[in-house]
Design a protein around this motif. Structure first.
Motif, PDB file in Angstrom:
ATOM      1  N   CYS A 271      60.646 -56.305  80.711  1.00 53.27           N
ATOM      2  CA  CYS A 271      61.718 -57.423  80.419  1.00 53.27           C
ATOM      3  C   CYS A 271      61.808 -57.506  78.897  1.00 53.27           C
ATOM      4  O   CYS A 271      62.774 -57.747  78.440  1.00 53.27           O
ATOM      5  CB  CYS A 271      60.955 -58.749  80.904  1.00 53.27           C
ATOM      6  N   THR A 293      71.970 -61.946  76.560  1.00 59.47           N
ATOM      7  CA  THR A 293      70.572 -62.256  77.199  1.00 59.47           C
ATOM      8  C   THR A 293      69.978 -63.556  76.924  1.00 59.47           C
ATOM      9  O   THR A 293      69.882 -63.788  75.656  1.00 59.47           O
ATOM     10  CB  THR A 293      69.682 -61.116  76.703  1.00 59.47           C
ATOM     11  N   VAL A 312      66.263 -63.653  90.670  1.00 57.79           N
ATOM     12  CA  VAL A 312      67.034 -62.877  89.516  1.00 57.79           C
ATOM     13  C   VAL A 312      66.278 -61.540  89.270  1.00 57.79           C
ATOM     14  O   VAL A 312      66.896 -60.542  89.050  1.00 57.79           O
ATOM     15  CB  VAL A 312      66.987 -63.891  88.251  1.00 57.79           C
ATOM     16  N   PRO A 321      70.062 -56.001  85.154  1.00 54.92           N
ATOM     17  CA  PRO A 321      69.759 -55.318  86.693  1.00 54.92           C
ATOM     18  C   PRO A 321      68.835 -55.755  87.564  1.00 54.92           C
ATOM     19  O   PRO A 321      67.963 -56.416  87.135  1.00 54.92           O
ATOM     20  CB  PRO A 321      69.411 -53.753  85.910  1.00 54.92           C
ATOM     21  N   LEU A 327      59.188 -53.213  90.817  1.00 45.94           N
ATOM     22  CA  LEU A 327      58.411 -54.314  90.750  1.00 45.94           C
ATOM     23  C   LEU A 327      57.962 -54.547  92.307  1.00 45.94           C
ATOM     24  O   LEU A 327      58.917 -54.930  92.914  1.00 45.94           O
ATOM     25  CB  LEU A 327      58.623 -55.661  90.100  1.00 45.94           C
TER      26      LEU A 327
HETATM   27  C1  HEC Z   1      68.785 -54.764  80.591  1.00 47.28           C
HETATM   28  C2  HEC Z   1      68.272 -55.805  79.928  1.00 47.28           C
HETATM   29  C3  HEC Z   1      67.605 -57.055  80.917  1.00 47.28           C
HETATM   30  C4  HEC Z   1      66.234 -56.804  81.247  1.00 47.28           C
HETATM   31  C5  HEC Z   1      65.426 -55.566  81.522  1.00 47.28           C
HETATM   32  C6  HEC Z   1      65.903 -57.912  82.184  1.00 47.28           C
HETATM   33  N1  HEC Z   1      66.935 -58.991  81.775  1.00 47.28           N
HETATM   34 FE1  HEC Z   1      66.814 -60.691  82.553  1.00 47.28          FE
HETATM   35  N2  HEC Z   1      68.642 -61.253  81.703  1.00 47.28           N
HETATM   36  C7  HEC Z   1      69.499 -60.074  81.171  1.00 47.28           C
HETATM   37  C8  HEC Z   1      70.674 -60.824  80.813  1.00 47.28           C
HETATM   38  C9  HEC Z   1      71.745 -59.946  80.185  1.00 47.28           C
HETATM   39  C10 HEC Z   1      70.508 -62.124  81.373  1.00 47.28           C
HETATM   40  C11 HEC Z   1      71.996 -62.964  81.348  1.00 47.28           C
HETATM   41  C12 HEC Z   1      72.757 -63.212  82.942  1.00 47.28           C
HETATM   42  C13 HEC Z   1      73.755 -63.752  83.011  1.00 47.28           C
HETATM   43  O1  HEC Z   1      73.352 -65.036  83.227  1.00 47.28           O
HETATM   44  O2  HEC Z   1      74.744 -63.483  82.939  1.00 47.28           O
HETATM   45  C14 HEC Z   1      69.449 -62.343  82.186  1.00 47.28           C
HETATM   46  C15 HEC Z   1      68.848 -63.456  82.677  1.00 47.28           C
HETATM   47  C16 HEC Z   1      67.638 -63.590  83.041  1.00 47.28           C
HETATM   48  C17 HEC Z   1      67.161 -65.061  83.421  1.00 47.28           C
HETATM   49  C18 HEC Z   1      68.105 -66.196  83.530  1.00 47.28           C
HETATM   50  C19 HEC Z   1      68.832 -66.252  84.608  1.00 47.28           C
HETATM   51  C20 HEC Z   1      69.397 -67.700  84.750  1.00 47.28           C
HETATM   52  O3  HEC Z   1      70.291 -68.035  85.594  1.00 47.28           O
HETATM   53  O4  HEC Z   1      69.307 -68.580  83.638  1.00 47.28           O
HETATM   54  C21 HEC Z   1      65.959 -64.729  83.799  1.00 47.28           C
HETATM   55  C22 HEC Z   1      64.909 -65.915  84.211  1.00 47.28           C
HETATM   56  C23 HEC Z   1      65.626 -63.347  83.510  1.00 47.28           C
HETATM   57  N3  HEC Z   1      66.690 -62.742  83.039  1.00 47.28           N
HETATM   58  C24 HEC Z   1      64.479 -63.007  83.690  1.00 47.28           C
HETATM   59  C25 HEC Z   1      64.168 -61.468  83.512  1.00 47.28           C
HETATM   60  C26 HEC Z   1      62.842 -60.833  83.709  1.00 47.28           C
HETATM   61  C27 HEC Z   1      61.641 -61.682  84.277  1.00 47.28           C
HETATM   62  C28 HEC Z   1      62.814 -59.623  83.444  1.00 47.28           C
HETATM   63  C29 HEC Z   1      61.777 -58.699  83.596  1.00 47.28           C
HETATM   64  C30 HEC Z   1      61.358 -58.373  84.957  1.00 47.28           C
HETATM   65  C31 HEC Z   1      64.198 -59.417  83.139  1.00 47.28           C
HETATM   66  N4  HEC Z   1      64.718 -60.531  83.109  1.00 47.28           N
HETATM   67  C32 HEC Z   1      64.594 -58.333  82.626  1.00 47.28           C
HETATM   68  C33 HEC Z   1      69.238 -58.963  80.745  1.00 47.28           C
HETATM   69  C34 HEC Z   1      67.952 -58.305  81.091  1.00 47.28           C
END
Ligand code: HEC
Length: 351
Positions: A271, A293, A312, A321, A327
């Motif tokens: 993450c 992000t 999520v 993604p 995991l």
């Molecule tokens: C490739 C980049 C990327 C990775 C790797 C990634 N995220 Fe995200 N994450 C994002 C983006 C972009 C968003 C915003 C999505 C949206 O709301 O449009 C997001 C949103 C989230 C949210 C908020 C969702 C919400 O509704 O507010 C959480 C919690 C989160 N990610 C947790 C994680 C966790 C834990 C990991 C690792 C296991 C992870 N993400 C890995 C890009 C990533």
């Protein structure tokens, strides 16, 4: 005074019985008379007491020993070495019954066998007065005469009743074999006891030899308790479904320091490149390619439920993604616990 050993052979039972009676009248005790025959006549026929019986007491004694051993094996041993098997009876009846049956049968047979040998005065360890014609049907009467005078009287009785053969010899040539018997059976018994006891002393830890008792070195793991052994490297992992009806398929893992620690490690791998170290929103990839992000240490993440974070990570969201292939459900819950710890919001359950 010289004692004499006499042997007279007779060809029928009636004569023999008369001879035995007349010899007894000369003052010779039953214990100094021996009747030999190839047919097992009852002692009563010759007016003699039944000799001591070894067969039945030994068979019954063996049986009692068998019961004791079975009791020891089925009742005492499980208490000496308890195995906890979740409420299951420590000594179930059916296997115990088999043990009782087996040991009783075995030791009854063994006792009967020894009793039979004793009854037949096995083994013959000294020279005996004997004549081969006894094998062919004659009945032999062996008498131990205490003096020459008595010997002459017995010989007269034998001859009056037309004994086929009369043998007489110095009784010194026929020692009593009682002592040798005692030594033989005593020695055999002692050897048997040692052969049984030594392995038992080792088995039951009475005598501890470090090079034999290796079981004490093994790790004891009771049912459902750690430490769990790691799966062998070539084992095939089995993974249940991640989601059922769109919801996490597993219960959340308790929010423990260990779980958070694992979560932190997995977070930094999966993450952090987008969400930044410690979820501060400043990941290298995130800043460059995914400007939307969000940081995970703020109010927005704190408002999410545990299940929502799990979903999520599993399903992904918009441009984030799905990480379901990277995991396992357990890993995912560890990360949820870690993310919870970032925003300051308490976890919903498991603390
Ligand atoms: C490739 C980049 C990327 C990775 C790797 C990634 N995220 Fe995200 N994450 C994002 C983006 C972009 C968003 C915003 C999505 C949206 O709301 O449009 C997001 C949103 C989230 C949210 C908020 C969702 C919400 O509704 O507010 C959480 C919690 C989160 N990610 C947790 C994680 C966790 C834990 C990991 C690792 C296991 C992870 N993400 C890995 C890009 C990533």
């Amino acid at each position: 005074m010289t004692k004499f050993m006499l042997l007279g052979l007779f060809d029928n039972v009636t004569t023999t019985a008369t001879v035995v009676g007349e010899v007894r009248d000369l003052g010779i005790k039953d214990s100094e008379m021996e009747i030999m025959s190839n047919i097992p006549y009852a002692s009563k026929i010759f007016g003699r007491k039944t000799p001591r019986q070894w067969f039945l007491p030994f068979a019954l004694g063996g049986m009692a020993v068998g019961v004791l051993i079975a009791f020891f094996m089925s009742y005492i041993t499980p208490r000496l070495y308890p195995i906890e098997v979740g409420g299951q009876g420590l000594t179930p009846v059916p296997p115990s019954a088999i043990m009782y049956f087996e040991f009783m049968a075995l030791f009854t047979m063994l006792g009967a066998f020894v009793g039979f040998l004793l009854q037949n005065r096995f083994p013959i360890l000294v020279r005996q007065m004997y004549d081969e014609r006894i094998t062919e049907g004659y009945i032999g009467v062996q008498v131990l005469a205490p003096s020459e005078a008595v010997m002459e009287q017995v010989v007269k009785v034998f001859e009056n009743h037309h004994a086929a053969v009369v043998k007489r010899e110095d009784a010194a040539g026929f020692p009593d074999q009682g002592m040798r018997h005692l030594l033989f059976w005593g020695g055999l018994g002692a050897a048997g006891l040692v052969a049984v006891l030594v392995p038992l002393l080792l088995t039951y830890d009475v005598v501890r030899l470090p090079w034999i008792n290796t079981m004490k070195d093994t790790v004891v793991v009771k049912a459902q308790e750690g430490p769990r052994r790691a799966a062998p490297p070539d084992a095939v992992p089995i993974q249940g479904p991640v989601l059922i009806a769109g919801q996490p398929a597993t219960e959340r893992l308790p929010d423990t320091p260990e779980s958070r620690e694992r979560g932190a490690a997995l977070f930094s791998i999966n993450c952090a490149m987008c969400h930044g170290p410690a979820g501060n929103g400043e990941g290298v990839v995130g800043l460059k390619h995914f400007p939307e992000t969000p940081p995970l240490d703020g109010e927005r993440a704190a408002a999410l439920s545990d299940d929502a974070i799990f979903l999520v990570i599993t399903n992904g969201k918009n441009r984030m993604p799905s990480l379901a292939e990277n995991l396992s459900p357990g890993d995912t819950w560890d990360i949820v616990n870690y993310v919870r710890s970032l925003g300051g919001a308490p976890a919903e359950a498991g603390q």
